[in-house]
Enzyme design. Structure first.
Site, PDB file in Angstrom:
ATOM      1  N   ASN A  64       0.886  -1.167   0.000  1.00 15.89           N
ATOM      2  CA  ASN A  64       0.000   0.000   0.000  1.00 15.89           C
ATOM      3  C   ASN A  64       0.921   1.213   0.000  1.00 15.89           C
ATOM      4  O   ASN A  64       1.466   1.575   1.034  1.00 15.89           O
ATOM      5  CB  ASN A  64      -0.896  -0.021   1.250  1.00 15.89           C
ATOM      6  CG  ASN A  64      -1.716   1.246   1.388  1.00 15.89           C
ATOM      7  OD1 ASN A  64      -1.795   2.054   0.457  1.00 15.89           O
ATOM      8  ND2 ASN A  64      -2.322   1.431   2.552  1.00 15.89           N
ATOM      9  N   GLY A 112       2.042   2.288  10.717  1.00 14.08           N
ATOM     10  CA  GLY A 112       3.004   3.370  10.586  1.00 14.08           C
ATOM     11  C   GLY A 112       3.676   3.742  11.900  1.00 14.08           C
ATOM     12  O   GLY A 112       4.354   4.756  11.994  1.00 14.08           O
ATOM     13  N   GLU A 170      -6.975   5.022   7.336  1.00 19.04           N
ATOM     14  CA  GLU A 170      -6.674   6.435   7.056  1.00 19.04           C
ATOM     15  C   GLU A 170      -7.852   7.097   6.335  1.00 19.04           C
ATOM     16  O   GLU A 170      -8.116   8.284   6.525  1.00 19.04           O
ATOM     17  CB  GLU A 170      -5.376   6.545   6.248  1.00 19.04           C
ATOM     18  CG  GLU A 170      -4.169   6.277   7.148  1.00 19.04           C
ATOM     19  CD  GLU A 170      -2.969   5.674   6.453  1.00 19.04           C
ATOM     20  OE1 GLU A 170      -2.890   5.731   5.214  1.00 19.04           O
ATOM     21  OE2 GLU A 170      -2.106   5.121   7.158  1.00 19.04           O
ATOM     22  N   LYS A 209       0.240   4.227  -0.375  1.00 20.01           N
ATOM     23  CA  LYS A 209      -0.375   5.451   0.165  1.00 20.01           C
ATOM     24  C   LYS A 209      -0.071   6.630  -0.775  1.00 20.01           C
ATOM     25  O   LYS A 209       0.000   6.428  -1.981  1.00 20.01           O
ATOM     26  CB  LYS A 209       0.092   5.688   1.599  1.00 20.01           C
ATOM     27  CG  LYS A 209      -0.085   4.427   2.460  1.00 20.01           C
ATOM     28  CD  LYS A 209       0.057   4.631   3.935  1.00 20.01           C
ATOM     29  CE  LYS A 209      -0.173   3.311   4.651  1.00 20.01           C
ATOM     30  NZ  LYS A 209      -0.168   3.431   6.101  1.00 20.01           N
ATOM     31  N   GLU A 246      -6.037  -4.758  10.138  1.00 20.98           N
ATOM     32  CA  GLU A 246      -5.002  -3.768  10.442  1.00 20.98           C
ATOM     33  C   GLU A 246      -5.339  -3.035  11.739  1.00 20.98           C
ATOM     34  O   GLU A 246      -6.124  -2.075  11.730  1.00 20.98           O
ATOM     35  CB  GLU A 246      -4.904  -2.740   9.305  1.00 20.98           C
ATOM     36  CG  GLU A 246      -4.533  -3.335   7.964  1.00 20.98           C
ATOM     37  CD  GLU A 246      -3.844  -2.318   7.078  1.00 20.98           C
ATOM     38  OE1 GLU A 246      -2.731  -2.598   6.620  1.00 20.98           O
ATOM     39  OE2 GLU A 246      -4.405  -1.236   6.848  1.00 20.98           O
ATOM     40  N   HIS A 265      -9.647   1.576   4.223  1.00 22.51           N
ATOM     41  CA  HIS A 265      -8.405   1.734   4.995  1.00 22.51           C
ATOM     42  C   HIS A 265      -8.649   2.694   6.165  1.00 22.51           C
ATOM     43  O   HIS A 265      -9.404   3.653   6.036  1.00 22.51           O
ATOM     44  CB  HIS A 265      -7.283   2.253   4.091  1.00 22.51           C
ATOM     45  CG  HIS A 265      -5.949   2.185   4.769  1.00 22.51           C
ATOM     46  ND1 HIS A 265      -5.539   3.150   5.664  1.00 22.51           N
ATOM     47  CD2 HIS A 265      -4.978   1.253   4.724  1.00 22.51           C
ATOM     48  CE1 HIS A 265      -4.340   2.802   6.132  1.00 22.51           C
ATOM     49  NE2 HIS A 265      -3.981   1.663   5.582  1.00 22.51           N
ATOM     50  N   SER A 318       2.876  -2.201  10.247  1.00 24.74           N
ATOM     51  CA  SER A 318       4.320  -2.328  10.494  1.00 24.74           C
ATOM     52  C   SER A 318       4.854  -3.725  10.189  1.00 24.74           C
ATOM     53  O   SER A 318       5.779  -4.200  10.854  1.00 24.74           O
ATOM     54  CB  SER A 318       4.675  -1.904  11.920  1.00 24.74           C
ATOM     55  OG  SER A 318       4.290  -0.555  12.135  1.00 24.74           O
TER      56      SER A 318
HETATM   57  P1  PGA Z   1       2.511   0.256   7.593  1.00 21.92           P
HETATM   58  O1  PGA Z   1       1.081   0.510   6.879  1.00 21.92           O
HETATM   59  O2  PGA Z   1       3.038  -1.028   7.057  1.00 21.92           O
HETATM   60  O3  PGA Z   1       3.337   1.438   7.215  1.00 21.92           O
HETATM   61  O4  PGA Z   1       2.235   0.178   9.077  1.00 21.92           O
HETATM   62  C1  PGA Z   1       0.200  -0.545   6.644  1.00 21.92           C
HETATM   63  C2  PGA Z   1      -1.077  -0.014   6.062  1.00 21.92           C
HETATM   64  O5  PGA Z   1      -1.523   1.067   6.459  1.00 21.92           O
HETATM   65  O6  PGA Z   1      -1.677  -0.645   5.167  1.00 21.92           O
END
Ligand code: PGA
Length: 250
Positions: free
Chosen positions: A9, A172, A96, A11, A166, A94, A212
């Site tokens: 992803n 993140g 976010e 982003k 998630e 997601h 992560s």
């Molecule tokens: P990350 O993000 O691996 O940077 O924690 C995962 C995601 O948001 O899909």
């Protein structure tokens, strides 16, 4: 046996030129992968990423989709547009999007239906915030998010959905759910699917862990019986890191 699926992803990262370079760098590094390999890229990168991935095992996905077929929705993109541009997958719901763009379980469901009807493969994200985990609501919440998002799909359609569990507190942050925590909550999601759609369907749905996930922890997570792959943010932005995740079993 469910085939593992590892998806990046990206982003809001990578211009089209950078996307081309990253996909080209990835191609030789992931060509022996035993799992499905997907990169979910910014919409403006889809066509470039798709062209760069030609002849390889890398599939391209988008990161969101609108629920209408077309119309007065300035700035939005329909499932048909994403598909024609080259997307095979799309991330929906997601955290976010839920956190910063007012996404609700109801609109997530509408987007899932639009994507499935257009023939896009869905990666549906669910997961709890830290305060929800601490209050003991994780299981109820992920069940609720999952079942609402899938409302209106039949068993055959549900089978093909990829779910990404998630935990918001692990995205993140560098903090990963423990292998056991991730496995347990993914088991809760699968049990909810089994109650609603039957065991046969639930056992076919691929459920990823995301938050992560990186080269140093992928092996432990992927060794868990319920975890069928990963949705990778930060570690998907460098070819070597993403390839090391994809090649977790090598
Ligand atoms: P990350 O993000 O691996 O940077 O924690 C995962 C995601 O948001 O899909």
């Amino acid at each position: 046996m469910r085939k593992a699926i590892i998806a990046g992803n990206w982003k809001m990262n990578k211009t089209p030129a950078e996307a081309k370079a990253l996909v080209e760098a990835l191609k030789p590094l992931v060509k022996e992968a035993s799992c499905d390999v997907v990169v979910c890229v910014p919409a403006v990168d889809i066509a470039t990423a798709k062209a760069a991935a030609k002849g390889s095992n890398i599939k391209v996905g988008a990161q969101n989709v609108h629920f209408a077929k077309s119309g007065a929705y300035t700035g939005e993109l329909s499932a048909d547009m994403l598909k024609e541009a080259g997307a095979e997958y799309v991330i929906i719901g997601h955290s976010e999007r839920r956190q910063y763009f007012g996404e609700t379980d109801a609109t997530v469901n509408q987007r899932v239906l639009a994507a499935v009807n257009a023939g896009l493969k869905v990666i549906l994200c669910v997961g709890e915030k830290l305060e929800e985990r601490n209050a003991g609501y994780t299981d109820a919440l992920v069940e609720y998010q999952t079942l609402i998002a899938l409302t209106g799909l039949d068993k055959k359609q549900v089978e093909k959905i990829v779910i990404a569990y998630e935990p918001v507190w692990a995205i993140g942050t560098g903090v990963t759910a423990t292998d056991e925590q991730a496995n347990e909550t993914i088991g809760v999601i699968r049990a909810a699917l089994a109650r609603k759609y039957g065991k046969g369907t639930a056992n076919k749905v691929r459920i990823q862990y995301g938050g992560s996930m990186k080269p140093s922890n992928v092996k432990g997570l992927m060794a868990q019986p319920e975890i069928d792959g990963g949705l990778i943010g930060g570690a998907s932005l460098k070819a070597e890191d993403f390839a090391a995740v994809v090649n977790y079993d090598k």
